[in-house]
Enzyme design. Sequence first.
Site, mmCIF file in Angstrom:
data_model
loop_
_atom_site.group_PDB
_atom_site.id
_atom_site.type_symbol
_atom_site.label_atom_id
_atom_site.label_comp_id
_atom_site.label_asym_id
_atom_site.label_seq_id
_atom_site.Cartn_x
_atom_site.Cartn_y
_atom_site.Cartn_z
ATOM 1 C CB THR A 126 -22.451 75.229 -37.572
ATOM 2 O OG1 THR A 126 -21.409 75.859 -38.327
ATOM 3 C CG2 THR A 126 -23.158 74.208 -38.446
ATOM 4 C CE LYS B 272 -22.001 76.602 -41.675
ATOM 5 N NZ LYS B 272 -20.842 75.696 -41.272
ATOM 6 C CB THR C 14 -16.267 73.863 -42.476
ATOM 7 O OG1 THR C 14 -17.396 73.033 -42.291
ATOM 8 C CG2 THR C 14 -16.352 74.891 -41.467
ATOM 9 C CG ASN D 80 -12.889 74.696 -33.028
ATOM 10 O OD1 ASN D 80 -13.585 74.132 -33.854
ATOM 11 N ND2 ASN D 80 -12.557 75.976 -33.112
#
Length: 410
Positions: free
Chosen positions: A156, A182, A193, A405
């Site tokens: 991502t 990842k 995450t 973010n």
Amino acid sequence: MFELISQKTINLPIGYKMAGIHCGIKKSKKDLGVIYSVEKANAAAVFTTNKVKAAPVLLSMKNIENNEIQAIIVNSGNANACTGEKGYSDSLEMASKTALALDILPEDVFVCSTGVIGMPLDMEKIVSGITKISQILSTGSEKNDDLLNFANAIMTTDTFPKVYSKEVLIHGKKITIVGIAKGSGMIHPNMATMLSFILTDANIEKSALNKALKNSVNDSYNMISVDGDTSTNDTVVILANKKAANKEIFEDTEEFYIFCEALNEVNTALAKMIVKDGEGATKFLEVEVTGAKTVEDAKLISRTVIKSNLVKTAFFGEDANWGRIIAAAGYSGANFDPGNVYIYLENKVGKINVCQNGHFINFSEEKAKEILKEKEIKILINLREGKEKAVSWGCDMSYDYIKINGGYRS
């Protein structure tokens, strides 16, 4: 930016095929990946501790109950989290379409998603992608290019693919373990995450595999932090398809410990790569706590210090603010006497003592600055009360973390 953990040659275990393609979830980058074992594999997994679990997590938790998996399907760009009954139905369809394409059972398919939370999947693109990617598997072979395509397909905000392999001899047979992960943001102990897929051709009994993975996760992925957030989709899964043809490995044997050591090396390397790729990170931090009465006390302090935003920002600003370090240790919940604590900062430039017996000492700010200007820094905390220790890894927090973010969905 950092000296990345890398290998010139990635060794692949016997009996796995994989691929990664662009199916249209993202604008242009690869976003769909598949792993296929030619034989049904023993499997184990660890999932997010977040009470809000994504649909694919809930499905994969069910599918792995018998500790057997033959294929993994992963999409990036959309987490399929907080998507209700439709989200679960979409995960079921991903499993069933993958199973149909590979001529296996739907319950033997492990499903993962990563990306934006709260958005429904575009199943037309996913289903079309599964058809396309299965055709690649049917004509392909076991190659590094396929592995790297898969590694790119699961990313991502990652800036580089994360892959590491290890070979060991057990019962005279070469056993290979390869890991593909990842993760860049929403990284915090108790899983991040992050997705991590570990493949091995070892013949290892199911309960032994499960124990090996859980112990390794506790000492690797659960000891890293980028930003203190725990995701809805975190998953680490390991497949062992027995193709190495070694004698079966059981718990608490010499062969089991050899396997565990190799698995720990793979997972620790991947965990460090995730931290070094932390969103906006400019410095890699290692916190080592020694002299603790218990391992749990050492881990509590190490993990609390590494996740402290005040500690992270101090290191971004290259400020030897050791008070933030001991303060974080103090609210960690660990049992220790602050009056015994020594704190050091260390890297290739040198080592400097900044705190003795829990209070201020005169130290060279110039020397400290030289150490803090480097990209990799160790924070050494000696509690001087026992023999136990723990290590965690993290990064600083920069202005770029906010930029990345603040516009994640745009």
